[in-house]
Design an enzyme around this catalytic site. Structure first.
Site, PDB file in Angstrom:
ATOM      1  N   HIS A 106     -37.474 -15.490  -5.407  1.00  0.00           N
ATOM      2  CA  HIS A 106     -36.231 -15.202  -4.672  1.00  0.00           C
ATOM      3  C   HIS A 106     -36.242 -13.758  -4.167  1.00  0.00           C
ATOM      4  O   HIS A 106     -35.764 -13.468  -3.072  1.00  0.00           O
ATOM      5  CB  HIS A 106     -35.012 -15.457  -5.559  1.00  0.00           C
ATOM      6  CG  HIS A 106     -34.863 -16.902  -5.943  1.00  0.00           C
ATOM      7  ND1 HIS A 106     -34.944 -17.925  -5.025  1.00  0.00           N
ATOM      8  CD2 HIS A 106     -34.643 -17.514  -7.139  1.00  0.00           C
ATOM      9  CE1 HIS A 106     -34.788 -19.091  -5.634  1.00  0.00           C
ATOM     10  NE2 HIS A 106     -34.607 -18.864  -6.924  1.00  0.00           N
ATOM     11  N   LEU A 139     -26.926  -8.787  16.819  1.00  0.00           N
ATOM     12  CA  LEU A 139     -27.351 -10.079  16.266  1.00  0.00           C
ATOM     13  C   LEU A 139     -26.209 -10.588  15.396  1.00  0.00           C
ATOM     14  O   LEU A 139     -25.621  -9.816  14.640  1.00  0.00           O
ATOM     15  CB  LEU A 139     -28.607  -9.892  15.399  1.00  0.00           C
ATOM     16  CG  LEU A 139     -29.082 -11.123  14.610  1.00  0.00           C
ATOM     17  CD1 LEU A 139     -29.689 -12.164  15.548  1.00  0.00           C
ATOM     18  CD2 LEU A 139     -30.117 -10.749  13.539  1.00  0.00           C
ATOM     19  N   ASP A 192     -36.760 -22.344   2.210  1.00  0.00           N
ATOM     20  CA  ASP A 192     -37.118 -23.091   0.988  1.00  0.00           C
ATOM     21  C   ASP A 192     -38.519 -22.707   0.508  1.00  0.00           C
ATOM     22  O   ASP A 192     -39.377 -22.339   1.311  1.00  0.00           O
ATOM     23  CB  ASP A 192     -37.045 -24.596   1.294  1.00  0.00           C
ATOM     24  CG  ASP A 192     -36.954 -25.429   0.029  1.00  0.00           C
ATOM     25  OD1 ASP A 192     -36.723 -24.865  -1.058  1.00  0.00           O
ATOM     26  OD2 ASP A 192     -37.128 -26.655   0.129  1.00  0.00           O
TER      27      ASP A 192
HETATM   28  C1  IPE Z   1     -31.970 -26.044   0.230  1.00  0.00           C
HETATM   29  O1  IPE Z   1     -33.055 -25.970  -0.610  1.00  0.00           O
HETATM   30  C2  IPE Z   1     -30.978 -24.965  -0.075  1.00  0.00           C
HETATM   31  C3  IPE Z   1     -31.373 -23.606   0.300  1.00  0.00           C
HETATM   32  C4  IPE Z   1     -32.483 -23.267   0.887  1.00  0.00           C
HETATM   33  C5  IPE Z   1     -30.400 -22.600  -0.005  1.00  0.00           C
HETATM   34  P1  IPE Z   1     -33.128 -26.793  -1.982  1.00  0.00           P
HETATM   35  O2  IPE Z   1     -34.398 -26.391  -2.633  1.00  0.00           O
HETATM   36  O3  IPE Z   1     -31.892 -26.610  -2.754  1.00  0.00           O
HETATM   37  O4  IPE Z   1     -33.190 -28.298  -1.469  1.00  0.00           O
HETATM   38  P2  IPE Z   1     -33.690 -29.627  -2.190  1.00  0.00           P
HETATM   39  O5  IPE Z   1     -33.035 -29.678  -3.532  1.00  0.00           O
HETATM   40  O6  IPE Z   1     -35.166 -29.532  -2.309  1.00  0.00           O
HETATM   41  O7  IPE Z   1     -33.280 -30.722  -1.273  1.00  0.00           O
HETATM   42  C1  IPE Z   2     -35.122 -21.708  -1.774  1.00  0.00           C
HETATM   43  O1  IPE Z   2     -36.185 -21.742  -2.651  1.00  0.00           O
HETATM   44  C2  IPE Z   2     -34.027 -20.753  -2.201  1.00  0.00           C
HETATM   45  C3  IPE Z   2     -32.847 -21.415  -2.777  1.00  0.00           C
HETATM   46  C4  IPE Z   2     -32.611 -22.689  -2.812  1.00  0.00           C
HETATM   47  C5  IPE Z   2     -31.851 -20.549  -3.341  1.00  0.00           C
HETATM   48  P1  IPE Z   2     -36.204 -22.696  -3.910  1.00  0.00           P
HETATM   49  O2  IPE Z   2     -35.669 -21.960  -5.080  1.00  0.00           O
HETATM   50  O3  IPE Z   2     -35.553 -23.980  -3.615  1.00  0.00           O
HETATM   51  O4  IPE Z   2     -37.770 -22.907  -4.099  1.00  0.00           O
HETATM   52  P2  IPE Z   2     -38.520 -24.249  -4.467  1.00  0.00           P
HETATM   53  O5  IPE Z   2     -38.096 -25.272  -3.491  1.00  0.00           O
HETATM   54  O6  IPE Z   2     -38.111 -24.595  -5.854  1.00  0.00           O
HETATM   55  O7  IPE Z   2     -39.959 -23.912  -4.350  1.00  0.00           O
HETATM   56 MG    MG Z   3     -36.212 -25.740  -2.857  1.00  0.00          MG
END
Ligand code: IPE
Ligand code: IPE
Ligand code: MG
Length: 248
Positions: A41, A135, A24
């Site tokens: 990303h 892995l 995240d």
């Molecule tokens: C969780 O992160 C999903 C992934 C890392 C793929 P999100 O950014 O979607 O989670 P919330 O919305 O903050 O809970």
């Molecule tokens: C995690 O990073 C990746 C996915 C959920 C695909 P985020 O896109 O949720 O990044 P933040 O949480 O908005 O910083």
């Molecule tokens: Mg996120």
């Protein structure tokens, strides 16, 4: 799986065999730099590459990465499309390197909602890496813990309907056998980056006794040293699985 889990004593503090990561913070990483979220990303995929490469050096046998949740469809369409384009490109380009590294890839999640081209790339990667065993890399894509349980329950209910199984005979192992993760041990350690202290619908069943490690670092900034820190925190944990540690 429901392995026989016995409390772990001080002399038995080995590293985790199965590490799961909620990757995240990509968006915030980009925003902090005044860049579009998609750049975050992209940087996140570089971090994936780094961690996959070094995981076996730390005796990690299974690595399960949360790449896209069933709730992530709520994001603006350009972000979702851009993210899928990046993921497809990563999987496609990286497959020969994964084979070279001995990484066996498996995707967890519902494929029927995904584009044909995404499903094709995922199958290509799974087929190419099928004979690897260095892995086990599981990529949760269009994955939701609740949806995982729902689809497992549906399969079991149809066995009951068909008269193959009695409702009273359903065991945890029957449910596990139908989850997307069937055949995998439960994660020993869950890492979540970006400081959020929630599961966000990841592996709800499988994380029942997993040790959780949350770091404020944003996923694209996560390095080998940060993995080492997570592993050493894990080794300090006392895993009791509801039992007690007999210190003799
Ligand atoms: C969780 O992160 C999903 C992934 C890392 C793929 P999100 O950014 O979607 O989670 P919330 O919305 O903050 O809970
Ligand atoms: C995690 O990073 C990746 C996915 C959920 C695909 P985020 O896109 O949720 O990044 P933040 O949480 O908005 O910083
Ligand atoms: Mg996120």
């Amino acid at each position: 799986m429901v392995p026989e889990k016995r409390p772990r004593t001080g002399s038995d503090r080995s590293g985790p065999e199965h590490v799961a990561i909620i990757m995240d913070g990509n968006g915030r990483w980009a925003q902090k730099r005044g860049l579009p979220r998609l750049w975050g990303h992209k940087a996140g995929l570089e971090a994936v590459r780094r961690i996959v490469k070094i995981a076996p050096q730390y005796n990690i046998k299974y690595l399960t990465l949360y790449a896209f949740s069933t709730e992530n469809w709520r994001r603006p369409r350009p972000e979702v499309e851009g993210l899928f384009a990046l993921l497809q490109e990563y999987v496609n380009k990286e497959t020969p390197e994964l084979v070279r590294q001995g990484v066996k890839v498996r995707f967890l999640g519902e494929r029927s909602d995904l584009s044909n081209s995404a499903v094709r790339v995922m199958s290509y990667c799974e087929e190419q890496t099928a004979n690897c065993s260095g892995l086990y890399l599981n990529i949760a894509l269009n994955y939701g813990g609740r949806q995982d349980i729902v689809q497992a329950v549906r399969k079991i209910a149809s066995r009951v309907e068909a008269g193959e199984l009695k409702a009273a005979d359903i065991k945890a192992a029957d449910i596990e056998a139908e989850l997307f993760t069937h055949g995998l041990p439960d994660p020993d350690l869950l890492i979540r980056t970006s400081g959020e202290q929630r599961l966000s619908n990841f592996l709800l069943w499988q994380l029942a006794y997993t040790e959780i490690y949350v770091t404020p670092l944003l996923w694209p900034d996560f390095t080998e040293e940060d993995l080492q820190a997570a592993l050493s925190a894990y080794r300090q944990r006392e895993r009791r699985f509801g039992g007690i540690i007999n210190k003799g």
